[in-house]
Design an enzyme around this catalytic site. Sequence first.
Site, PDB file in Angstrom:
ATOM      1  N   THR B 167       0.877  -1.184   0.000  1.00  0.00           N
ATOM      2  CA  THR B 167       0.000   0.000   0.000  1.00  0.00           C
ATOM      3  C   THR B 167       0.909   1.228   0.000  1.00  0.00           C
ATOM      4  OG1 THR B 167      -0.251  -0.175   2.406  1.00  0.00           O
ATOM      5  CG2 THR B 167      -2.004  -1.112   1.052  1.00  0.00           C
ATOM      6  N   LYS B 189       3.661  -7.144   4.012  1.00  0.00           N
ATOM      7  CA  LYS B 189       3.443  -5.716   3.763  1.00  0.00           C
ATOM      8  C   LYS B 189       2.990  -5.082   5.072  1.00  0.00           C
ATOM      9  CE  LYS B 189       0.157  -3.535   3.180  1.00  0.00           C
ATOM     10  NZ  LYS B 189      -0.610  -2.610   4.103  1.00  0.00           N
ATOM     11  N   THR B 200       0.490  -9.429  12.782  1.00  0.00           N
ATOM     12  CA  THR B 200       0.339  -8.075  12.278  1.00  0.00           C
ATOM     13  C   THR B 200       0.308  -8.040  10.768  1.00  0.00           C
ATOM     14  OG1 THR B 200       1.195  -5.843  12.340  1.00  0.00           O
ATOM     15  CG2 THR B 200       2.803  -7.592  12.138  1.00  0.00           C
ATOM     16  N   GLU B 281       5.911   4.103   8.084  1.00  0.00           N
ATOM     17  CA  GLU B 281       5.548   5.414   7.522  1.00  0.00           C
ATOM     18  C   GLU B 281       6.357   6.539   8.161  1.00  0.00           C
ATOM     19  OE1 GLU B 281       1.370   5.196   8.185  1.00  0.00           O
ATOM     20  OE2 GLU B 281       0.951   4.528   6.145  1.00  0.00           O
ATOM     21  N   ASN B 400      -0.075  10.401   6.906  1.00  0.00           N
ATOM     22  CA  ASN B 400      -1.310   9.978   7.548  1.00  0.00           C
ATOM     23  C   ASN B 400      -2.390  11.051   7.631  1.00  0.00           C
ATOM     24  OD1 ASN B 400      -0.965   7.166   8.200  1.00  0.00           O
ATOM     25  ND2 ASN B 400       0.823   7.888   9.331  1.00  0.00           N
ATOM     26  N   THR B 405      -7.966  11.254   1.517  1.00  0.00           N
ATOM     27  CA  THR B 405      -8.504  12.371   0.731  1.00  0.00           C
ATOM     28  C   THR B 405      -7.563  12.770  -0.409  1.00  0.00           C
ATOM     29  OG1 THR B 405      -7.562  13.862   2.376  1.00  0.00           O
ATOM     30  CG2 THR B 405      -9.895  13.352   2.551  1.00  0.00           C
TER      31      THR B 405
END
EC number: 2.3.1.35
Lengths: 405, 405
Positions: B167, B189, B200, B281, B400, B405
Amino acid sequence: MTSADKNNPDTSTAQNSSADLGVTVPKGFSAAAVTAGIKPSGKSDMALIRNDGPDAIAAAMFTRNQVTAAPVRYTQAHNDGTFRAVVVNSGNANACNGAQGDKDAKATAERVAEALGCQPGDVAVCSTGLIGDVLPMDKVLAGVDELAGNLDQSIAAGNAAARAIMTTDLVSKEAVYHGDGWSIGAMGKGVGMMAPSLATMLVFITTDAHLPSSAMAHQALASATPTTFDCIDIDGATSTNDTVLLMASGASGVTPDAEEFNAAIHQVCLDIGMQLQADAEGVTKRVSITVGGAETDEAAQTAARVIGRDNLFKCAMFGSDPNWGRVLAAVGMAPVKMNPAGISVSFNGHPVCINSTGAPGARTVDLSGADIAVEVDLGVGEGRATVWTTDLSYSYVEINSEYST
Amino acid sequence: MTSADKNNPDTSTAQNSSADLGVTVPKGFSAAAVTAGIKPSGKSDMALIRNDGPDAIAAAMFTRNQVTAAPVRYTQAHNDGTFRAVVVNSGNANACNGAQGDKDAKATAERVAEALGCQPGDVAVCSTGLIGDVLPMDKVLAGVDELAGNLDQSIAAGNAAARAIMTTDLVSKEAVYHGDGWSIGAMGKGVGMMAPSLATMLVFITTDAHLPSSAMAHQALASATPTTFDCIDIDGATSTNDTVLLMASGASGVTPDAEEFNAAIHQVCLDIGMQLQADAEGVTKRVSITVGGAETDEAAQTAARVIGRDNLFKCAMFGSDPNWGRVLAAVGMAPVKMNPAGISVSFNGHPVCINSTGAPGARTVDLSGADIAVEVDLGVGEGRATVWTTDLSYSYVEINSEYST
């Protein structure tokens, strides 16, 4: 009435210019602020509040962190229902300084007692700032002497004290409540490391009410904090120095009804609490999370806190992103009973998730304003609670990655 | 041996160019990847792994989140020790889609079963991506047909599958272990919503070992995850879709010693886990937190997790700031026994806090490198555990706050 309109938190930042707020509004309190030189910025960094009597009743709440700062330990040890004064320094937390820290907190109280003519055990001591640096005691003791010489019952003196306890606060925080012939004043500081676990940050509340006993003061404070300060959770981090102190001078000669007094203390705590939320580090959104439909109020609060601490949710709020899936993912980890297929969520009154499934139009709800109200229903009972948090912004990271260096 | 050297996690990002990694390294597995059109980016978004036998043994671990995605519920319901294939889509989590989500997960499994000539209950289904959007089933079903037609035992096919499940991952994650005549391959992933509570994210492990029973597969997986995936805590957020699946084909004809097999599965899980940490991230620092001197290993892990989830600590790590006071403030809230006056902390081997007091030179320890090892001693026992986390950076907030959006 309180100074801030809870429906419009913006008003809470306007109190600096208001002359009728703060700890010297009630009769029988003097305050002072000085620049002792603890803060490298050269801003004021020590404050003193003296209860001029006739009563010297006090109640206090402290951090539940197992690692406590020396001033917390000192004040806890002398928390017997009476304090005549509280001395506060900002710029240094006097936490994690071992025996030297305890010695310094005691020496500070002793110097205040000497200057004011009371016992060291009648002086509460509070510190806030960086953890792990020893207090510059030459500056602190000189500051105490100057503070004692400057004590003043004016409103301006209270306002100055409120500014002197700020660390990364952008605005000072003060409140007031007027009863019939008596009043309450308050000041507080706190912008980060803010997830109270009984009491939070430094908050000082004064009243000229004549309380028949310290039990009444304790009862009012103990009933107010669980639904005010304890429901603010900015970053899940509980400070080593949190203290809330209520002092009553009795100077009004009026003994309020206990129910009214409790409600007034609650109102002032909520007022200061909302000001703390509005000035939290890096805040761009003030987010309230109300969880209903839980088994108990406690379960609702636990669930609301889990959502409020979820970084992914907080980043979505920063981005004005109605990504309600993060609310579901977060609340699903709360250790409370819920109906996983029957959870509903709304943002600012718009349903975005009904029975754990997206509602029409959910992705286009406008969250661009500064206030976001999140309502979650767990679908299993009547328990309900609200937690106040903020978004997670670039500024939060900036402020907190550059704090000590 | 594993692909990544744990002392130099940088090597873990180099595996894309390596031809000998992934789920098709073990004999008896085919894989395929396609671009079904689920991701707006136009990148590959579906993968299929088929166990070509002769065995079809499997074991699986799932998220402990109470809010589970439809594919998790489907796979859990058919988790009877046998899976012949697993179909994965990225770009859409198929979570919080109500009965439609369950229907879509089932329809996906049925289409795979039809194409491969097995039972729908022999097909595991996994999804990852945005929560709350209904799957575009026309694209998914066409994707299944294309996947089934493309199945291939080549290493490249496994590599392509590893890329198709990404992702916001920046790199694909694969590992391998070579035993004597048998092997293990793996892909995973996960970059955010990463705080496993048993297992996880999505991780797929294949082996050509001939296992006498699914109990041996389950035993190996259940003993590996608590000290690998369960000890990664990037952001405290546990996904609705977490799944770890181990499939054994028996194609090597070799039955490894159970102890060696368990150790090999552990090693592969740790390898993938370290790759997940390194690609989290917004990561700029890989932070390991080891807590010792706790009453029990469990208490040590609890304390390490509390530190690893503390945003103030994580921001300090981003700023390369040796602000050890935040470690003390964080660990003090861990619900475990400690000696509040006897806590020690080191950063990268340099003592910064001894007996809860700053050590000489603590403020000047160099944390500018990409790896930071934090060691904390609670001073009350022999319990010890390590948790892996990352810093909290501007990029984390950026990624994040702009996800949906």
